[in-house]
Design a protein around this motif. Structure first.
Motif, PDB file in Angstrom:
ATOM      1  N   LYS A  37       0.823  -1.214   0.000  1.00 27.35           N
ATOM      2  CA  LYS A  37       0.000   0.000   0.000  1.00 27.35           C
ATOM      3  C   LYS A  37       0.858   1.267   0.000  1.00 27.35           C
ATOM      4  O   LYS A  37       0.649   2.171  -0.822  1.00 27.35           O
ATOM      5  CB  LYS A  37      -0.926  -0.006   1.211  1.00 27.35           C
ATOM      6  CG  LYS A  37      -1.779   1.247   1.338  1.00 27.35           C
ATOM      7  CD  LYS A  37      -2.620   1.220   2.613  1.00 27.35           C
ATOM      8  CE  LYS A  37      -3.376   2.529   2.787  1.00 27.35           C
ATOM      9  NZ  LYS A  37      -4.154   2.547   4.056  1.00 27.35           N
ATOM     10  N   GLU A  38       1.830   1.350   0.901  1.00 26.76           N
ATOM     11  CA  GLU A  38       2.643   2.559   1.003  1.00 26.76           C
ATOM     12  C   GLU A  38       3.567   2.731  -0.205  1.00 26.76           C
ATOM     13  O   GLU A  38       3.821   3.851  -0.639  1.00 26.76           O
ATOM     14  CB  GLU A  38       3.468   2.549   2.295  1.00 26.76           C
ATOM     15  CG  GLU A  38       2.646   2.799   3.553  1.00 26.76           C
ATOM     16  CD  GLU A  38       1.987   4.176   3.588  1.00 26.76           C
ATOM     17  OE1 GLU A  38       2.507   5.107   2.941  1.00 26.76           O
ATOM     18  OE2 GLU A  38       0.957   4.327   4.271  1.00 26.76           O
ATOM     19  N   GLU A  39       4.060   1.632  -0.751  1.00 25.95           N
ATOM     20  CA  GLU A  39       4.893   1.717  -1.948  1.00 25.95           C
ATOM     21  C   GLU A  39       4.082   2.247  -3.133  1.00 25.95           C
ATOM     22  O   GLU A  39       4.582   3.036  -3.937  1.00 25.95           O
ATOM     23  CB  GLU A  39       5.482   0.335  -2.279  1.00 25.95           C
ATOM     24  CG  GLU A  39       6.595  -0.080  -1.324  1.00 25.95           C
ATOM     25  CD  GLU A  39       7.066  -1.504  -1.564  1.00 25.95           C
ATOM     26  OE1 GLU A  39       8.237  -1.801  -1.267  1.00 25.95           O
ATOM     27  OE2 GLU A  39       6.250  -2.332  -2.051  1.00 25.95           O
ATOM     28  N   ILE A  41       1.503   4.258  -2.882  1.00 25.91           N
ATOM     29  CA  ILE A  41       1.288   5.688  -2.617  1.00 25.91           C
ATOM     30  C   ILE A  41       2.513   6.490  -3.038  1.00 25.91           C
ATOM     31  O   ILE A  41       2.403   7.541  -3.691  1.00 25.91           O
ATOM     32  CB  ILE A  41       0.972   5.914  -1.126  1.00 25.91           C
ATOM     33  CG1 ILE A  41      -0.415   5.344  -0.791  1.00 25.91           C
ATOM     34  CG2 ILE A  41       1.041   7.403  -0.766  1.00 25.91           C
ATOM     35  CD1 ILE A  41      -0.718   5.309   0.694  1.00 25.91           C
ATOM     36  N   SER A 101       4.373   8.792   5.389  1.00 29.15           N
ATOM     37  CA  SER A 101       3.603   8.395   4.215  1.00 29.15           C
ATOM     38  C   SER A 101       3.585   9.513   3.178  1.00 29.15           C
ATOM     39  O   SER A 101       3.385  10.689   3.508  1.00 29.15           O
ATOM     40  CB  SER A 101       2.166   8.060   4.615  1.00 29.15           C
ATOM     41  OG  SER A 101       1.388   7.790   3.465  1.00 29.15           O
ATOM     42  N   ASN A 103       1.310  10.030   1.311  1.00 33.52           N
ATOM     43  CA  ASN A 103      -0.076  10.492   1.228  1.00 33.52           C
ATOM     44  C   ASN A 103      -0.189  11.950   1.657  1.00 33.52           C
ATOM     45  O   ASN A 103      -1.098  12.655   1.245  1.00 33.52           O
ATOM     46  CB  ASN A 103      -0.963   9.653   2.149  1.00 33.52           C
ATOM     47  CG  ASN A 103      -2.080   8.960   1.388  1.00 33.52           C
ATOM     48  OD1 ASN A 103      -2.380   9.308   0.251  1.00 33.52           O
ATOM     49  ND2 ASN A 103      -2.688   7.974   2.012  1.00 33.52           N
ATOM     50  N   GLY A 107       5.497  13.790   3.788  1.00 32.60           N
ATOM     51  CA  GLY A 107       6.132  12.663   3.102  1.00 32.60           C
ATOM     52  C   GLY A 107       6.492  12.991   1.672  1.00 32.60           C
ATOM     53  O   GLY A 107       7.539  12.588   1.167  1.00 32.60           O
ATOM     54  N   ILE A 125       9.020   1.636   6.210  1.00 31.22           N
ATOM     55  CA  ILE A 125       7.576   1.624   6.447  1.00 31.22           C
ATOM     56  C   ILE A 125       7.228   2.743   7.423  1.00 31.22           C
ATOM     57  O   ILE A 125       7.865   2.875   8.477  1.00 31.22           O
ATOM     58  CB  ILE A 125       7.136   0.263   7.028  1.00 31.22           C
ATOM     59  CG1 ILE A 125       7.464  -0.864   6.046  1.00 31.22           C
ATOM     60  CG2 ILE A 125       5.633   0.268   7.353  1.00 31.22           C
ATOM     61  CD1 ILE A 125       7.343  -2.250   6.647  1.00 31.22           C
ATOM     62  N   PRO A 126       6.228   3.567   7.129  1.00 29.71           N
ATOM     63  CA  PRO A 126       5.900   4.695   8.012  1.00 29.71           C
ATOM     64  C   PRO A 126       5.086   4.281   9.233  1.00 29.71           C
ATOM     65  O   PRO A 126       3.927   4.667   9.397  1.00 29.71           O
ATOM     66  CB  PRO A 126       5.100   5.625   7.091  1.00 29.71           C
ATOM     67  CG  PRO A 126       4.471   4.719   6.102  1.00 29.71           C
ATOM     68  CD  PRO A 126       5.449   3.605   5.877  1.00 29.71           C
ATOM     69  N   ASN A 127       5.714   3.472  10.107  1.00 29.29           N
ATOM     70  CA  ASN A 127       5.038   3.080  11.341  1.00 29.29           C
ATOM     71  C   ASN A 127       5.677   3.814  12.524  1.00 29.29           C
ATOM     72  O   ASN A 127       6.502   4.714  12.339  1.00 29.29           O
ATOM     73  CB  ASN A 127       5.074   1.555  11.523  1.00 29.29           C
ATOM     74  CG  ASN A 127       6.497   1.010  11.647  1.00 29.29           C
ATOM     75  OD1 ASN A 127       7.434   1.722  11.999  1.00 29.29           O
ATOM     76  ND2 ASN A 127       6.666  -0.270  11.353  1.00 29.29           N
TER      77      ASN A 127
END
Length: 357
Positions: A37-39, A41, A101, A103, A107, A125-127
């Protein structure tokens, strides 16, 4: 017409690899189909950025009103990237960690800075545990407070960190004082293409500690409207002045202290209460998610209340030392679970609705 966004700095590296324009487009297209999902985006943003069009769309967070989609000028995004590089001395060869992210504007701009300034950027990963995903050392990173909070033990691997998206709590700020990393709170929004003002969080002089003020970046100036809401004049990054919903104490045209959101202000018996200021005091004594709000009151007009995530029977008595009498919550409401926004902030209105307040 010049299209500088189609030029990748020769020193640019992504996850350790150099890229030409065509190669980066190919990789982004592959990520669109095969990535998580993040890739996907990030890939969408890269392809929009590298497309021969001088604008792109971005979503606001609601800092200046209801969330909306706005058009950003790519040349102004490059101007913002250059301003960050100049202010923090981050030029070609800067090693950077990208843990937000794409998004959101923060980011997006991390990648623009890398592409335009020639950074060596690693994407994770944006965690909330960004530094647990890498063992490398970095010159620069941008984080939200939750990521900062969960990275304290590893922050020595990053020389400079900017923090945005939400205020840094007094409790967290205390933990930052002994760290070698230079840490900065940022003030900005999508409309201003991220930060246009900076505040040191550690390594401060006595005067900086006392003022606790945001300082404008070069070619940015401030005024206030009749409600004491901040008005931003930043011609390098926005074509019009931005009228915010943030109530401030204007120290000069280049400095202000943030008091809170105008739409959160509580008028209780003639006193104006900024919930955010009350929350800063209570952060020191409440070890649970909470926020300060108001409910209608026949005598005061509005009365200050406290909403806490947890069970009443297991919650210790709250110490209100440090608050004026008009700031002290008149009632405490408990809720099993707050309602949060997509950016991880407590949705105050929805949470109040859930409690039927």
């Amino acid at each position: 017409m010049e299209e500088p966004w189609l030029e990748i700095h020769p020193d640019f590296k992504l996850n350790g690899k150099p890229y030409t324009l065509s190669k980066l487009i190919n990789v982004a297209e592959a990520m669109q189909f095969e990535g998580d999902k993040e890739e996907k985006i990030l890939a969408d943003f890269l392809l929009n950025w590298l497309y021969p069009k001088d604008t792109l769309l971005a979503s606001t967070s609601g800092s200046t009103g209801s969330p909306k989609t706005i058009t950003l000028d790519k040349s102004k995004m490059i101007a913002s990237a250059k301003a960050t590089g100049d202010y923090f001395n981050l030029y070609e060869g800067t090693t950077a960690l990208h843990c937000l992210s794409a998004n959101y504007i923060a980011g997006k701009m991390m990648m623009v800075r890398a592409l335009y300034l020639g950074w060596h950027i690693d994407v994770v990963i944006p965690n909330k545990y960004p530094l647990s995903q890498t063992k490398k050392e970095y010159d620069f990173a941008a984080m939200v407070p939750l990521q900062l909070q969960h990275s304290i033990d590893e922050l020595h691997r990053v020389k400079k960190v900017i923090v945005g998206g939400a205020p840094v709590s007094p409790v967290l700020e205390q933990e930052l004082q002994s760290l070698s990393t230079a840490l900065f709170a940022t003030y900005g929004m999508t409309e201003t293409i991220t930060h246009i003002a900076i505040k040191k969080l550690n390594h401060r002089t006595d005067e900086e500690q006392k003022l606790n003020a945001y300082t404008a970046l070069p070619n940015v100036s401030f005024t206030v409207d009749k409600h004491n809401c901040l008005v931003i004049d930043a011609p390098d990054v926005t074509s019009e002045k931005v009228i915010t919903n943030d109530v401030v104490n204007l120290i000069s045209e280049s400095k202000f202290t943030w008091l809170g959101r105008a739409d959160f202000v509580i008028n209780s018996g003639g006193y104006k209460v900024h919930p955010e200021q009350v929350e800063q005091v209570l952060e020191l004594v409440i070890d649970a998610p909470f926020f300060v709000a108001s409910v209608p009151d026949s005598e005061l007009g509005e009365k200050v209340v406290l909403i806490v995530e947890g069970k009443e029977d297991s919650f210790p008595e709250i110490d209100y030392v440090g608050l004026h009498s008009f700031q002290v919550p008149k009632k405490v409401f408990f809720i099993d679970e707050m309602i949060y926004t997509t950016t991880g902030k407590v949705n105050r209105n929805k949470t109040k609705e859930k409690l039927k307040l």
